[in-house]
Scaffold this motif. Structure first.
Motif, PDB file in Angstrom:
ATOM      1  N   VAL A 155      43.620  32.553  48.736  1.00 58.95           N
ATOM      2  CA  VAL A 155      42.597  31.716  49.357  1.00 58.95           C
ATOM      3  C   VAL A 155      42.062  32.431  50.593  1.00 58.95           C
ATOM      4  N   TYR A 189      40.072  31.781  53.953  1.00 62.89           N
ATOM      5  CA  TYR A 189      39.642  30.701  54.851  1.00 62.89           C
ATOM      6  C   TYR A 189      38.784  31.295  55.955  1.00 62.89           C
ATOM      7  N   TYR A 209      50.202  29.546  48.832  1.00 61.83           N
ATOM      8  CA  TYR A 209      49.100  30.448  48.508  1.00 61.83           C
ATOM      9  C   TYR A 209      49.121  31.673  49.416  1.00 61.83           C
ATOM     10  N   VAL A 255      39.950  31.381  45.670  1.00 56.97           N
ATOM     11  CA  VAL A 255      39.257  30.250  46.295  1.00 56.97           C
ATOM     12  C   VAL A 255      38.755  30.658  47.677  1.00 56.97           C
ATOM     13  N   VAL A 272      37.382  28.872  51.203  1.00 58.12           N
ATOM     14  CA  VAL A 272      37.221  27.654  51.998  1.00 58.12           C
ATOM     15  C   VAL A 272      36.567  28.076  53.304  1.00 58.12           C
ATOM     16  N   LEU A 277      42.840  22.252  46.736  1.00 60.45           N
ATOM     17  CA  LEU A 277      43.167  23.656  46.447  1.00 60.45           C
ATOM     18  C   LEU A 277      43.760  23.812  45.057  1.00 60.45           C
TER      19      LEU A 277
END
Length: 364
Positions: A9, A11, A30, A54, A56, A120
């Motif tokens: 992920v 961020y 993660y 992903v 974010v 998530l």
């Protein structure tokens, strides 16, 4: 990083404390990467995009908005699932992102840990489904390329025989035996094309149906599968005489026999083309202990081509051969085996179908 099997992920938030909070909140489940601006995130993605599942991002940041990042990521890295975090945002912009398919979820500040974990989890699942669809499309493209590659030669032979018969019939000078032989070869090539198509359709149908489905070619031993292939393959009398079969430790092929038949037919086609260029063609096929090896006495393959033959659709000396090898290798890998190519440039090539270890162990 290479040994970390967790989903990744990225961020993005201009506040360092927010990045630390996010990493601490989800870091055990993660692999988390952080960036504190849109430009920093894009720079990181240039190297890491293939490993990111992903994204974010915060909406309002000093230099560029998070919505701009989402739009660029959607264009350049469509496999990444995107989520936006905001405490305040332009409603019209958010609606545009959601309706355009750029945004997967909208999270509100302050972040609720349980809601974020759920989002998530769903995002990672969505990303994996996207990847599976992409892989399916690639596999279908490769399968169609393989099918075209495999059928082009016999179909061209049928067309040539038909034209020859038409010319000879018009000239009314061809012996009946010669016309009969050409017609028989047309029939054999047509029968082979139909056999390949039937195996291909069965393979696709079974793959779509999922594990545990029955149908298509029946499971049997490697010797039986090879015998059926040689019986259906459109071999001339000289070609069949050039093929020698040796069976050592026979083994069963219960998994994906249709796939194996397609793979073996492609390997045999390449061997026939290669050995056919020699004054005295010879092909040896050996079955033994979880392996089927096909050796021809053709001119071999240049070393620089062998290195790429199972990776890229390069040519091994004839148009389109590379597609067949790429497809065959990936099909073998799909059920736990692999394909191996050994060549002595100028004298021979051996292609070996290596089946999963558990098949070999059953006969130890």
């Amino acid at each position: 990083m290479d040994n970390d099997s967790r989903a990744s992920v990225l961020y993005v938030d201009d506040e360092a404390l927010a990045c630390k909070y996010f990493e601490r909140a989800v870091g055990q489940r993660y692999r988390v990467l952080t960036a504190q601006s849109v430009d920093a995130a894009l720079a990181l993605l240039e190297d890491e995009a293939g490993h990111i599942d992903v994204l974010v991002t915060d909406y309002r940041m000093p230099d560029r908005l998070g919505s701009e990042l989402l739009q660029e990521v959607a264009q350049r890295y469509p496999h990444i699932v995107c989520m936006l975090v905001t405490a305040y945002a332009d409603k019209d912009v958010l609606l545009e992102l959601i309706n355009g398919g750029t945004l997967f979820r909208l999270l509100e500040k302050p972040l609720d840990l349980a809601a974020m974990q759920t989002a998530l989890q769903l995002a990672v699942q969505t990303g994996r489904e996207r990847a599976a669809r992409r892989q399916g499309l690639v596999a279908m493209e490769e399968s169609l390329a393989f099918l075209a590659h495999e059928l082009n030669t016999p179909l061209a032979a049928i067309a040539n025989f038909a034209r020859g018969i038409a010319r000879r019939a018009q000239a009314d000078a061809a012996p009946q035996a010669e016309i009969g032989e050409a017609a028989a070869l047309m029939h054999d090539n047509a029968r082979y094309c139909l056999s390949v198509l039937a195996s291909f359709i069965d393979t696709v149908r079974l793959a779509s149906a999922g594990p545990g489905m029955q149908g298509g070619r029946r499971a049997g031993s490697a010797r039986q599968l090879l015998a059926a292939l040689l019986d259906s393959y459109p071999l001339s009398t000289a070609q069949r005489a050039a093929i020698a079969v040796e069976v050592g430790d026979d083994f069963s092929i219960a998994e994906s026999p249709n796939c194996v038949a397609l793979i073996l037919s492609s390997v045999l086609a390449n061997a026939l083309r290669s050995s056919g260029e020699q004054a005295h063609p010879a092909i040896g096929i050996r079955i033994d202990a979880g392996r089927i090896a096909v050796r021809d006495n053709g001119a071999g393959i240049a070393p620089e081509i062998v290195e790429q033959l199972l990776i890229d659709p390069v040519s091994s000396g004839g148009e389109g051969k590379g597609w067949g090898m790429v497809f065959c290798h990936r099909m073998m890998q799909s059920f736990g085996g692999n394909l191996d190519i050994a060549t002595e440039f100028g004298s021979s090539t051996t292609v070996t179908l290596n089946f999963p270890v558990h098949i070999r162990n059953e006969h130890d």
